[in-house]
Design a protein around this motif. Structure first.
Motif, PDB file in Angstrom:
ATOM      1  N   MET A  28       0.839  -1.214   0.000  1.00  0.00           N
ATOM      2  CA  MET A  28       0.000   0.000   0.000  1.00  0.00           C
ATOM      3  C   MET A  28       0.866   1.251   0.000  1.00  0.00           C
ATOM      4  O   MET A  28       2.000   1.247   0.467  1.00  0.00           O
ATOM      5  N   ASN A  29       0.311   2.312  -0.534  1.00  0.00           N
ATOM      6  CA  ASN A  29       1.036   3.578  -0.516  1.00  0.00           C
ATOM      7  C   ASN A  29       1.154   4.082   0.906  1.00  0.00           C
ATOM      8  O   ASN A  29       0.259   3.882   1.712  1.00  0.00           O
ATOM      9  N   LYS A  30       2.267   4.739   1.159  1.00  0.00           N
ATOM     10  CA  LYS A  30       2.405   5.252   2.511  1.00  0.00           C
ATOM     11  C   LYS A  30       1.386   6.370   2.721  1.00  0.00           C
ATOM     12  O   LYS A  30       0.911   6.995   1.780  1.00  0.00           O
ATOM     13  N   LYS A  31       1.069   6.595   3.963  1.00  0.00           N
ATOM     14  CA  LYS A  31       0.055   7.592   4.299  1.00  0.00           C
ATOM     15  C   LYS A  31       0.483   8.965   3.817  1.00  0.00           C
ATOM     16  O   LYS A  31       1.630   9.363   3.970  1.00  0.00           O
ATOM     17  N   THR A  32      -0.453   9.655   3.186  1.00  0.00           N
ATOM     18  CA  THR A  32      -0.140  11.017   2.775  1.00  0.00           C
ATOM     19  C   THR A  32      -0.703  11.963   3.821  1.00  0.00           C
ATOM     20  O   THR A  32      -1.476  11.554   4.681  1.00  0.00           O
ATOM     21  N   ASP A  33      -0.303  13.219   3.688  1.00  0.00           N
ATOM     22  CA  ASP A  33      -0.775  14.159   4.699  1.00  0.00           C
ATOM     23  C   ASP A  33      -1.882  15.054   4.150  1.00  0.00           C
ATOM     24  O   ASP A  33      -1.936  16.241   4.408  1.00  0.00           O
ATOM     25  N   PHE A  34      -2.774  14.451   3.383  1.00  0.00           N
ATOM     26  CA  PHE A  34      -3.871  15.241   2.834  1.00  0.00           C
ATOM     27  C   PHE A  34      -4.882  15.598   3.921  1.00  0.00           C
ATOM     28  O   PHE A  34      -5.133  14.818   4.834  1.00  0.00           O
ATOM     29  N   THR A  35      -5.480  16.762   3.761  1.00  0.00           N
ATOM     30  CA  THR A  35      -6.565  17.138   4.662  1.00  0.00           C
ATOM     31  C   THR A  35      -7.838  16.428   4.194  1.00  0.00           C
ATOM     32  O   THR A  35      -7.901  15.933   3.067  1.00  0.00           O
ATOM     33  N   GLU A  36      -8.841  16.439   5.072  1.00  0.00           N
ATOM     34  CA  GLU A  36     -10.123  15.802   4.706  1.00  0.00           C
ATOM     35  C   GLU A  36     -10.684  16.401   3.431  1.00  0.00           C
ATOM     36  O   GLU A  36     -11.193  15.682   2.565  1.00  0.00           O
ATOM     37  N   SER A  37     -10.600  17.726   3.323  1.00  0.00           N
ATOM     38  CA  SER A  37     -11.209  18.343   2.140  1.00  0.00           C
ATOM     39  C   SER A  37     -10.395  18.009   0.892  1.00  0.00           C
ATOM     40  O   SER A  37     -10.959  17.834  -0.187  1.00  0.00           O
ATOM     41  N   GLN A  38      -9.092  17.873   1.029  1.00  0.00           N
ATOM     42  CA  GLN A  38      -8.282  17.466  -0.133  1.00  0.00           C
ATOM     43  C   GLN A  38      -8.646  16.046  -0.566  1.00  0.00           C
ATOM     44  O   GLN A  38      -8.745  15.755  -1.762  1.00  0.00           O
ATOM     45  N   ILE A  39      -8.853  15.175   0.404  1.00  0.00           N
ATOM     46  CA  ILE A  39      -9.232  13.796   0.081  1.00  0.00           C
ATOM     47  C   ILE A  39     -10.563  13.787  -0.688  1.00  0.00           C
ATOM     48  O   ILE A  39     -10.718  13.097  -1.690  1.00  0.00           O
ATOM     49  N   ALA A  40     -11.494  14.612  -0.219  1.00  0.00           N
ATOM     50  CA  ALA A  40     -12.801  14.678  -0.896  1.00  0.00           C
ATOM     51  C   ALA A  40     -12.644  15.213  -2.320  1.00  0.00           C
ATOM     52  O   ALA A  40     -13.273  14.707  -3.262  1.00  0.00           O
ATOM     53  N   ILE A  41     -11.785  16.216  -2.490  1.00  0.00           N
ATOM     54  CA  ILE A  41     -11.569  16.800  -3.827  1.00  0.00           C
ATOM     55  C   ILE A  41     -10.905  15.781  -4.758  1.00  0.00           C
ATOM     56  O   ILE A  41     -11.288  15.636  -5.923  1.00  0.00           O
ATOM     57  N   LEU A  42      -9.939  15.051  -4.227  1.00  0.00           N
ATOM     58  CA  LEU A  42      -9.275  14.030  -5.053  1.00  0.00           C
ATOM     59  C   LEU A  42     -10.277  12.975  -5.505  1.00  0.00           C
ATOM     60  O   LEU A  42     -10.267  12.535  -6.652  1.00  0.00           O
ATOM     61  N   GLN A  79       8.416  10.618  -3.852  1.00  0.00           N
ATOM     62  CA  GLN A  79       9.078  10.144  -2.624  1.00  0.00           C
ATOM     63  C   GLN A  79      10.514  10.641  -2.559  1.00  0.00           C
ATOM     64  O   GLN A  79      11.012  10.978  -1.494  1.00  0.00           O
ATOM     65  N   SER A  80      11.199  10.673  -3.708  1.00  0.00           N
ATOM     66  CA  SER A  80      12.575  11.176  -3.668  1.00  0.00           C
ATOM     67  C   SER A  80      12.678  12.639  -4.090  1.00  0.00           C
ATOM     68  O   SER A  80      13.619  13.325  -3.717  1.00  0.00           O
ATOM     69  N   GLU A  81      11.694  13.124  -4.845  1.00  0.00           N
ATOM     70  CA  GLU A  81      11.818  14.493  -5.370  1.00  0.00           C
ATOM     71  C   GLU A  81      11.032  15.520  -4.555  1.00  0.00           C
ATOM     72  O   GLU A  81      11.154  16.711  -4.788  1.00  0.00           O
ATOM     73  N   LYS A  82      10.205  15.049  -3.669  1.00  0.00           N
ATOM     74  CA  LYS A  82       9.336  15.932  -2.847  1.00  0.00           C
ATOM     75  C   LYS A  82       8.299  16.669  -3.694  1.00  0.00           C
ATOM     76  O   LYS A  82       7.853  16.129  -4.682  1.00  0.00           O
ATOM     77  N   GLY A  83       7.967  17.904  -3.308  1.00  0.00           N
ATOM     78  CA  GLY A  83       6.894  18.629  -4.001  1.00  0.00           C
ATOM     79  C   GLY A  83       5.584  18.508  -3.233  1.00  0.00           C
ATOM     80  O   GLY A  83       5.465  17.709  -2.307  1.00  0.00           O
ATOM     81  N   ASP A  84       4.599  19.291  -3.619  1.00  0.00           N
ATOM     82  CA  ASP A  84       3.301  19.310  -2.955  1.00  0.00           C
ATOM     83  C   ASP A  84       2.441  18.149  -3.478  1.00  0.00           C
ATOM     84  O   ASP A  84       2.045  18.137  -4.645  1.00  0.00           O
ATOM     85  N   SER A  85       2.181  17.167  -2.612  1.00  0.00           N
ATOM     86  CA  SER A  85       1.486  15.945  -3.059  1.00  0.00           C
ATOM     87  C   SER A  85       0.112  16.226  -3.646  1.00  0.00           C
ATOM     88  O   SER A  85      -0.311  15.557  -4.593  1.00  0.00           O
TER      89      SER A  85
END
Ligand code: NI
Length: 217
Positions: free
Chosen positions: A1-15, A50-56
């Motif tokens: 599984m993908n590691k946990k991201t740090d998305f907010t609830e509203s970001q998860i809903a938008i995705l 994971q290696s390059e970073k950036g805003d997920s």
């Protein structure tokens, strides 16, 4: 599984909403830009991040929406579906602009004209999209796209409009255009595989021509 991201609830809903929107649009797309392509690009972009970073969040949104306005799909150079969708979501204008800009600079052809991704998020999504044009999947997508466009598989020249010519005119060049080191390594491996495939293809092609000469003697 993908590691946990740090998305907010509203970001998860938008995705989620974006996933539904894009999968609805592209699930029956038959030029190789279908929903599975989008999912692969998204996973690869996550991996590169994971290696390059950036805003997920920006990376995922750009990956999901990157082909929605592509002229190959819309048959029009003037489609604004991404912009309309993003404003319907009510994202803040700065985030909307960033996602729009990334997608705008994304395509291979616009990059050849000197338009480059400047943000790391754009570089990652561009690499992920280009990687999906390479390797075994790249081969499948090239012939699927060629068939859809009524192109020949091959015409005996690498300088023509066939699907095989596309390998020489574009695909073999992509590995030198990768933005990130990780993508560049993967691209080198996939290109090697495609070169081997093409070697075998041409061997079979030329053999059939030789055999034909034998038969007509
Ligand atoms: Ni794409």
């Amino acid at each position: 599984m993908n590691k946990k991201t740090d998305f907010t609830e509203s970001q998860i809903a938008i995705l989620k909403e974006t996933e539904q929107y894009v999968s609805g649009l592209l699930s029956n797309e038959s030029t190789g830009h279908d929903w599975h392509h989008i999912e692969r690009v998204r996973s690869m972009a996550r991996f590169l991040a994971q290696s390059e970073k950036g805003d997920s969040f920006i990376i995922e949104m750009a990956a999901l929406l990157h082909d929605v306005d592509d002229p190959k799909i819309t048959q029009s150079g003037d489609s604004h579906r991404v912009q309309d969708f993003l404003s319907r979501l009510g994202l803040d204008p700065a985030t909307q602009d960033t996602i729009n800009e990334i997608i705008d600079s994304l395509s291979f052809s616009s990059n050849l004209q000197g338009k480059k991704e400047t943000r790391i998020e754009g570089k990652i999504v561009q690499d992920a999209d280009r990687l999906d044009a390479l390797g075994a999947i790249g081969i499948a997508r090239t012939f699927a796209y060629g068939g859809r466009k009524n192109r020949l598989i091959y015409d005996g020249s690498t300088d023509d409009q066939s699907s095989v010519a596309h390998f020489y005119q574009k695909l073999f060049l992509l590995k030198d255009l990768m933005n990130t080191n990780t993508a560049s390594k993967i691209a080198t491996e996939r290109t090697l595989f495609m070169r081997q495939y093409m070697e075998q293809f041409l061997k079979e092609w030329n053999l059939s021509i030789d055999l034909n000469k034998e038969v007509s003697k």
